[in-house]
Design a protein around this motif. Structure first.
Motif, PDB file in Angstrom:
ATOM      1  N   HIS A  40      44.737  23.447  46.376  1.00  0.00           N
ATOM      2  CA  HIS A  40      44.650  24.655  47.210  1.00  0.00           C
ATOM      3  C   HIS A  40      43.725  24.441  48.408  1.00  0.00           C
ATOM      4  O   HIS A  40      43.957  24.993  49.471  1.00  0.00           O
ATOM      5  CB  HIS A  40      44.280  25.913  46.413  1.00  0.00           C
ATOM      6  CG  HIS A  40      43.017  25.833  45.637  1.00  0.00           C
ATOM      7  ND1 HIS A  40      42.997  25.395  44.324  1.00  0.00           N
ATOM      8  CD2 HIS A  40      41.734  26.137  45.946  1.00  0.00           C
ATOM      9  CE1 HIS A  40      41.749  25.447  43.878  1.00  0.00           C
ATOM     10  NE2 HIS A  40      40.969  25.881  44.849  1.00  0.00           N
ATOM     11  N   PHE A  41      42.692  23.603  48.253  1.00  0.00           N
ATOM     12  CA  PHE A  41      41.840  23.299  49.413  1.00  0.00           C
ATOM     13  C   PHE A  41      42.591  22.411  50.401  1.00  0.00           C
ATOM     14  O   PHE A  41      42.536  22.626  51.614  1.00  0.00           O
ATOM     15  CB  PHE A  41      40.518  22.652  49.013  1.00  0.00           C
ATOM     16  CG  PHE A  41      39.672  22.363  50.218  1.00  0.00           C
ATOM     17  CD1 PHE A  41      38.889  23.363  50.768  1.00  0.00           C
ATOM     18  CD2 PHE A  41      39.719  21.133  50.838  1.00  0.00           C
ATOM     19  CE1 PHE A  41      38.149  23.128  51.932  1.00  0.00           C
ATOM     20  CE2 PHE A  41      38.983  20.882  51.986  1.00  0.00           C
ATOM     21  CZ  PHE A  41      38.192  21.885  52.531  1.00  0.00           C
ATOM     22  N   LYS A  42      43.294  21.413  49.894  1.00  0.00           N
ATOM     23  CA  LYS A  42      44.037  20.513  50.790  1.00  0.00           C
ATOM     24  C   LYS A  42      45.097  21.301  51.561  1.00  0.00           C
ATOM     25  O   LYS A  42      45.341  21.035  52.741  1.00  0.00           O
ATOM     26  CB  LYS A  42      44.644  19.362  50.002  1.00  0.00           C
ATOM     27  CG  LYS A  42      43.551  18.435  49.489  1.00  0.00           C
ATOM     28  CD  LYS A  42      44.090  17.205  48.808  1.00  0.00           C
ATOM     29  CE  LYS A  42      42.918  16.292  48.442  1.00  0.00           C
ATOM     30  NZ  LYS A  42      43.301  15.057  47.821  1.00  0.00           N
ATOM     31  N   HIS A  43      45.715  22.294  50.910  1.00  0.00           N
ATOM     32  CA  HIS A  43      46.699  23.145  51.591  1.00  0.00           C
ATOM     33  C   HIS A  43      46.037  23.924  52.722  1.00  0.00           C
ATOM     34  O   HIS A  43      46.530  23.924  53.859  1.00  0.00           O
ATOM     35  CB  HIS A  43      47.343  24.116  50.590  1.00  0.00           C
ATOM     36  CG  HIS A  43      48.120  25.202  51.274  1.00  0.00           C
ATOM     37  ND1 HIS A  43      49.370  25.003  51.819  1.00  0.00           N
ATOM     38  CD2 HIS A  43      47.797  26.502  51.528  1.00  0.00           C
ATOM     39  CE1 HIS A  43      49.785  26.133  52.373  1.00  0.00           C
ATOM     40  NE2 HIS A  43      48.847  27.048  52.219  1.00  0.00           N
ATOM     41  N   ILE A  44      44.920  24.594  52.430  1.00  0.00           N
ATOM     42  CA  ILE A  44      44.280  25.412  53.467  1.00  0.00           C
ATOM     43  C   ILE A  44      43.771  24.537  54.602  1.00  0.00           C
ATOM     44  O   ILE A  44      43.862  24.915  55.764  1.00  0.00           O
ATOM     45  CB  ILE A  44      43.163  26.318  52.893  1.00  0.00           C
ATOM     46  CG1 ILE A  44      42.675  27.333  53.948  1.00  0.00           C
ATOM     47  CG2 ILE A  44      41.954  25.533  52.427  1.00  0.00           C
ATOM     48  CD1 ILE A  44      43.420  28.605  53.996  1.00  0.00           C
ATOM     49  N   ALA A  45      43.274  23.345  54.293  1.00  0.00           N
ATOM     50  CA  ALA A  45      42.788  22.458  55.353  1.00  0.00           C
ATOM     51  C   ALA A  45      43.916  22.108  56.326  1.00  0.00           C
ATOM     52  O   ALA A  45      43.722  22.089  57.541  1.00  0.00           O
ATOM     53  CB  ALA A  45      42.177  21.201  54.741  1.00  0.00           C
ATOM     54  N   GLN A  46      45.104  21.870  55.779  1.00  0.00           N
ATOM     55  CA  GLN A  46      46.266  21.544  56.619  1.00  0.00           C
ATOM     56  C   GLN A  46      46.671  22.747  57.468  1.00  0.00           C
ATOM     57  O   GLN A  46      46.934  22.623  58.662  1.00  0.00           O
ATOM     58  CB  GLN A  46      47.418  21.105  55.725  1.00  0.00           C
ATOM     59  CG  GLN A  46      48.581  20.520  56.470  1.00  0.00           C
ATOM     60  CD  GLN A  46      49.626  19.932  55.528  1.00  0.00           C
ATOM     61  OE1 GLN A  46      49.514  20.019  54.311  1.00  0.00           O
ATOM     62  NE2 GLN A  46      50.645  19.334  56.099  1.00  0.00           N
ATOM     63  N   VAL A  47      46.694  23.933  56.853  1.00  0.00           N
ATOM     64  CA  VAL A  47      47.054  25.157  57.583  1.00  0.00           C
ATOM     65  C   VAL A  47      46.041  25.440  58.686  1.00  0.00           C
ATOM     66  O   VAL A  47      46.404  25.784  59.818  1.00  0.00           O
ATOM     67  CB  VAL A  47      47.139  26.354  56.613  1.00  0.00           C
ATOM     68  CG1 VAL A  47      47.247  27.668  57.376  1.00  0.00           C
ATOM     69  CG2 VAL A  47      48.323  26.192  55.669  1.00  0.00           C
ATOM     70  N   LEU A  48      44.741  25.288  58.362  1.00  0.00           N
ATOM     71  CA  LEU A  48      43.711  25.578  59.348  1.00  0.00           C
ATOM     72  C   LEU A  48      43.829  24.677  60.565  1.00  0.00           C
ATOM     73  O   LEU A  48      43.579  25.116  61.698  1.00  0.00           O
ATOM     74  CB  LEU A  48      42.314  25.441  58.717  1.00  0.00           C
ATOM     75  CG  LEU A  48      41.983  26.495  57.662  1.00  0.00           C
ATOM     76  CD1 LEU A  48      40.635  26.177  57.018  1.00  0.00           C
ATOM     77  CD2 LEU A  48      41.994  27.906  58.223  1.00  0.00           C
ATOM     78  N   ASP A  49      44.243  23.424  60.363  1.00  0.00           N
ATOM     79  CA  ASP A  49      44.454  22.525  61.492  1.00  0.00           C
ATOM     80  C   ASP A  49      45.456  23.117  62.483  1.00  0.00           C
ATOM     81  O   ASP A  49      45.339  22.910  63.692  1.00  0.00           O
ATOM     82  CB  ASP A  49      44.984  21.163  61.009  1.00  0.00           C
ATOM     83  CG  ASP A  49      43.868  20.245  60.545  1.00  0.00           C
ATOM     84  OD1 ASP A  49      42.688  20.540  60.812  1.00  0.00           O
ATOM     85  OD2 ASP A  49      44.199  19.221  59.912  1.00  0.00           O
ATOM     86  N   GLU A  50      46.432  23.862  61.973  1.00  0.00           N
ATOM     87  CA  GLU A  50      47.479  24.439  62.811  1.00  0.00           C
ATOM     88  C   GLU A  50      47.061  25.753  63.459  1.00  0.00           C
ATOM     89  O   GLU A  50      47.504  26.066  64.562  1.00  0.00           O
ATOM     90  CB  GLU A  50      48.736  24.712  61.970  1.00  0.00           C
ATOM     91  CG  GLU A  50      49.341  23.502  61.320  1.00  0.00           C
ATOM     92  CD  GLU A  50      50.412  23.881  60.296  1.00  0.00           C
ATOM     93  OE1 GLU A  50      50.893  25.035  60.314  1.00  0.00           O
ATOM     94  OE2 GLU A  50      50.751  23.014  59.467  1.00  0.00           O
ATOM     95  N   ILE A  51      46.235  26.555  62.779  1.00  0.00           N
ATOM     96  CA  ILE A  51      46.016  27.934  63.238  1.00  0.00           C
ATOM     97  C   ILE A  51      44.644  28.206  63.836  1.00  0.00           C
ATOM     98  O   ILE A  51      44.424  29.277  64.388  1.00  0.00           O
ATOM     99  CB  ILE A  51      46.304  28.956  62.108  1.00  0.00           C
ATOM    100  CG1 ILE A  51      45.291  28.852  60.974  1.00  0.00           C
ATOM    101  CG2 ILE A  51      47.730  28.823  61.610  1.00  0.00           C
ATOM    102  CD1 ILE A  51      45.446  29.955  59.916  1.00  0.00           C
ATOM    103  N   LEU A  52      43.720  27.251  63.755  1.00  0.00           N
ATOM    104  CA  LEU A  52      42.391  27.498  64.311  1.00  0.00           C
ATOM    105  C   LEU A  52      42.300  27.059  65.771  1.00  0.00           C
ATOM    106  O   LEU A  52      42.886  26.061  66.168  1.00  0.00           O
ATOM    107  CB  LEU A  52      41.320  26.768  63.500  1.00  0.00           C
ATOM    108  CG  LEU A  52      41.074  27.271  62.083  1.00  0.00           C
ATOM    109  CD1 LEU A  52      39.890  26.533  61.472  1.00  0.00           C
ATOM    110  CD2 LEU A  52      40.858  28.775  62.029  1.00  0.00           C
ATOM    111  N   ALA A  53      41.517  27.825  66.525  1.00  0.00           N
ATOM    112  CA  ALA A  53      41.289  27.501  67.936  1.00  0.00           C
ATOM    113  C   ALA A  53      40.341  26.314  68.076  1.00  0.00           C
ATOM    114  O   ALA A  53      40.371  25.609  69.085  1.00  0.00           O
ATOM    115  CB  ALA A  53      40.716  28.718  68.651  1.00  0.00           C
TER     116      ALA A  53
END
Length: 99
Positions: free
Chosen positions: A73-86
């Motif tokens: 679940h952390f690896k998933h959020i890390a990947q998503v954050l790469d896409e959605i964070l400024a």
């Protein structure tokens, strides 16, 4: 003396990604709290800036936090954050102040 570790993670969403950031961070609460060394895990939103959120986490020790970083679940959020964070998220590690 306690080895408890408090983490404050800060996030700034790209324009249009604010709700996805909220949804993704909220989805992390249950699996994180289920981890043996997790003592607390709570996202907070900035009421004046929809693009800004923080998570305040409490961990039994640094080993528990390191284990958290290894989980799916952390690896998933890390990947998503790469896409959605400024910009990259910030991470502050805090420990108790001795009395």
């Amino acid at each position: 003396m306690s080895n408890t570790l408090t983490i404050v993670a800060g996030f700034i969403a790209k324009p249009g990604q604010e709700q996805r950031l909220r949804d993704e961070l909220n989805a992390m609460i249950a699996p994180s709290l289920a981890e043996e060394g997790c003592l607390g895990y709570q996202p907070y939103a900035d009421p004046t800036r929809a693009d800004r959120m923080i998570i305040v986490e409490e961990w039994a020790d640094s080993a528990a936090l390191d284990f958290h970083f290894s989980l799916p679940h952390f690896k998933h959020i890390a990947q998503v954050l790469d896409e959605i964070l400024a910009e990259p998220f910030t991470l502050r590690r805090l420990t108790d102040v001795p009395a």
